[in-house]
Design a protein around this motif. Structure first.
Motif: not given
Length: 295
Positions: A133-138, A47-54
């Motif tokens: 942003s769901a989950g680690a690593g970013e 949906t957007a940079p470094d965003t999984d759900v908006l």
């Protein structure tokens, strides 16, 4: 005895036979009317940079969200535990909000009073959107984002104004039958000049003890919430924008010391929780030139 010449000749004959079979197969495929399709490229979509759900403002208004549970009711990656506002905790894929980077307008909500209490209290009426942003690593999630990040973005005055409107106000009253509670809120917003705008909101919520799915009243689940919010936004130039906001939330209740446990498991005490957030932001968006592109 086989001659060296015949050994060299046999592989060549075999290669010709294989070539003939392949050529015949291609000819048959062409005769059967097969159609070659264009190449399909599969890429990741977000949906957007470094965003999984908006969670958008439109979604919040349609759901008439009143607490954290309502905000994330349509988000599978996010769960909210607890019912009373002071006990609600956010979990992203099973990871508690203490291991997430939670922010309001960029201000990280890093404090924690007690691990049996909720630490995030946000009035959904003030929100423009919520980014998850769901989950680690970013790396863009910031420090402390073991399980990801949740970014609450509050409304600007122009988000409240109708097209062509310079000044506006809202007065709302809501009633909740389950808790025999209510919420009242008043907002005033408008343009100060062509480039500056401001808004202010004050809301009060009183909730009684709620009833569970069996119709049984849960003791010590009532609460009183008072929220004040103010924001000033200035468009300095076409490329530069500044904003200053202040939010204050008070939560008072006679609830268990361990708020997310039933009353019989923990001694009820008078509790008062206060959260204040002051945020100053400066944004610069170049209209034409990108000075530096990281490699």
């Amino acid at each position: 005895m086989t001659s060296p010449r015949s050994l060299l000749t046999r592989p060549s004959a075999l290669a010709l036979a294989v070539t003939a079979v392949i050529t015949t197969g291609q000819a048959r495929a062409a005769d059967s009317g097969y159609t070659e399709l264009d190449q399909v490229v599969v890429t990741e979509s977000r949906t957007a940079p470094d965003t999984d759900v908006l969670v958008t403002q439109d979604s919040l208004e349609k759901k008439q969200a009143t607490d954290l549970d309502d905000i994330f009711s349509d988000t599978p990656d996010v769960a909210v535990g607890g019912s009373a506002p002071g006990a609600q905790k956010i979990y992203v894929r099973g990871v508690e909000d203490t291991q997430l980077n939670v922010s309001v307008d960029g201000a990280t909500q890093a404090g924690q009073i007690f691990h049996h209490q909720g630490r995030v209290t946000v009035d959904p009426e003030l929100l423009k959107q919520v980014e998850v942003s769901a989950g680690a690593g970013e790396a863009t999630n910031g420090p402390g984002a073991l399980g990801g990040a949740i970014r609450f973005v509050t409304k600007d005055p122009e988000d409240m104004l109708r097209p062509g409107q310079d000044v506006g106000g809202t007065l709302k009253t809501e009633y909740y039958s389950n808790t025999d509670g209510y919420k009242t809120s008043a907002s005033l917003y408008g343009n100060l000049t062509d480039n500056w705008s401001a808004m202010g909101t004050l809301s009060r919520t009183e909730l009684g003890e709620y009833k569970d799915g069996n119709g049984e009243t849960q003791p010590y689940t009532d609460s009183e919430l008072l929220t004040g919010f103010g924001k000033v936004v200035g468009q300095l130039t076409d490329e530069q924008k500044v904003s200053l906001s202040y939010e204050r939330t008070e939560d008072e209740a006679f609830r268990p010391f361990k708020a997310h446990f039933p009353g019989s498991w923990s001694t009820p005490i008078d509790q008062e929780v206060l959260r204040e957030t002051i945020t100053g932001k400066y944004g610069f968006t170049p209209a034409t030139t990108i000075w530096w592109i990281p490699s």
